[in-house]
Design a protein around this motif. Structure first.
Motif, short mmCIF file in Angstrom:
data_model
loop_
_atom_site.label_atom_id
_atom_site.label_comp_id
_atom_site.label_asym_id
_atom_site.label_seq_id
_atom_site.Cartn_x
_atom_site.Cartn_y
_atom_site.Cartn_z
N TYR A 57 34.46 34.59 50.42
CA TYR A 57 34.44 33.46 49.49
C TYR A 57 35.85 32.91 49.31
O TYR A 57 36.07 31.69 49.35
CB TYR A 57 33.86 33.88 48.15
N LYS A 58 36.82 33.79 49.10
CA LYS A 58 38.21 33.37 48.89
C LYS A 58 38.73 32.59 50.10
O LYS A 58 39.41 31.56 49.94
CB LYS A 58 39.10 34.59 48.63
N GLY A 104 43.72 39.48 42.44
CA GLY A 104 43.18 38.13 42.27
C GLY A 104 44.24 37.09 42.59
O GLY A 104 45.36 37.44 43.00
N ASP A 134 49.54 35.33 43.87
CA ASP A 134 48.68 36.49 44.07
C ASP A 134 49.03 37.54 43.03
O ASP A 134 50.21 37.80 42.77
CB ASP A 134 48.86 37.05 45.48
N TYR A 137 45.59 29.39 41.38
CA TYR A 137 45.98 28.19 42.13
C TYR A 137 46.20 27.03 41.16
O TYR A 137 45.40 26.82 40.26
CB TYR A 137 44.88 27.77 43.10
N ASN A 175 34.84 39.82 47.79
CA ASN A 175 35.02 38.38 47.57
C ASN A 175 35.91 37.73 48.63
O ASN A 175 36.24 36.54 48.52
CB ASN A 175 35.62 38.14 46.17
N SER A 207 33.70 32.63 42.52
CA SER A 207 33.59 33.91 43.22
C SER A 207 32.19 34.03 43.81
O SER A 207 31.27 33.29 43.44
CB SER A 207 33.87 35.09 42.28
N GLU A 238 39.95 28.70 49.99
CA GLU A 238 41.28 28.25 50.41
C GLU A 238 41.19 27.22 51.52
O GLU A 238 42.02 26.29 51.58
CB GLU A 238 42.12 29.46 50.80
N THR A 261 41.03 30.05 39.59
CA THR A 261 41.29 31.46 39.89
C THR A 261 40.14 32.02 40.73
O THR A 261 39.02 31.52 40.69
CB THR A 261 41.41 32.31 38.61
N THR A 262 40.45 33.06 41.47
CA THR A 262 39.41 33.82 42.16
C THR A 262 39.86 35.26 42.33
O THR A 262 41.05 35.57 42.17
CB THR A 262 39.06 33.18 43.53
N ARG A 263 38.91 36.12 42.64
CA ARG A 263 39.23 37.53 42.89
C ARG A 263 39.59 37.72 44.36
O ARG A 263 39.15 36.97 45.22
CB ARG A 263 38.03 38.40 42.52
N SER A 264 40.37 38.76 44.63
CA SER A 264 40.78 39.07 46.02
C SER A 264 40.28 40.44 46.46
O SER A 264 40.81 41.01 47.42
CB SER A 264 42.30 39.01 46.13
#
Length: 226
Positions: A176-177, A218, A200, A221, A173, A141, A181, A166-169
């Motif tokens: 970054y996301k 978030g 998601d 993947y 962020n 993140s 991707e 994992t990442t935040r949405s």
């Protein structure tokens, strides 16, 4: 451990981390947070470790007890605890914070723990192609580790092994996301791995900034190394 931590307490703690611009500041922050870390994540209703563990479990058909799992940015060991519940039993952890690793060591789940400054130094070369599963939750993140770290995760995975990230949405962020991707897709185009599942999640954790009311979203993947 401090009793009675409130959402306001936790928000103030997490927001203070965003002010840490240098690597040394970030490590110092996590060292100081280690004592209250797990309690605070309960307050935030932080779901990433459980969601990631369930995704790995749903696609894993091998011997779980024998599978060697690399837990990157392992923190206090939340991911290993979740995977242990699902039958996995062999964990190696890596983190930048010595205090966090001391907490992880107390869980007695890790066969080995190593300090590594992700993004500043590579994972050990002797780990190349060693792990059945590599997982990173929370660290991918903005302001944490660079997107380029995902190539290190892939290198450390056995051919046919799984990499879970994992990442935040949330709004802060999104850039970054998007970069993450793009890198994941680029690596797929290069023939390094294939996408197994992307999910998601609307309720990822409680938001901490004034702009975030309720929960933030978030994503999880899962990739297979070719």
């Amino acid at each position: 451990m401090s009793a009675g931590r409130t959402l306001e307490n936790v928000r103030a703690t997490v927001l203070s981390a965003h002010k840490n611009s240098t690597l040394e500041d970030k490590i110092s922050f996590y060292d100081s947070w280690a004592e209250n870390y797990e309690q605070d994540l309960v307050v935030l209703d932080y779901r990433a470790p459980g969601l990631a563990a369930n995704m790995i479990s749903s696609h894993y058909s091998g011997d779980r007890e024998a599978a060697v799992v690399l837990d990157v940015a392992c923190g206090s060991g939340l991911m290993a605890k979740q995977m242990k519940k699902l039958g996995f039993g062999h964990f190696v952890g890596v983190d930048g914070s010595k205090s966090m690793m001391k907490v992880a060591e107390q869980s007695e789940l890790y066969q080995d723990l190593k300090q590594c400054m992700l993004g500043e130094e590579p994972l050990p070369v002797q780990w190349a192609g060693l792990f059945d599963i590599v997982v990173i939750t929370g660290a991918l993140s903005d302001g944490q580790v660079p997107v380029s770290v995902v190539r290190e995760l892939c290198k450390s995975t056995k051919p046919g092994g799984n990499i879970c990230m994992t990442t935040r949405s949330n709004h802060d962020n999104l850039d970054y996301k998007a970069a993450l991707e793009r890198e994941l897709e680029q690596m797929e185009e290069e023939g390094l791995w294939s996408c197994v599942e992307v999910t998601d999640v609307e309720k990822w954790e409680r938001g901490v900034s004034d702009k975030e009311d309720g929960y933030i979203p978030g994503a999880v993947y899962l990739y297979k190394k070719l």
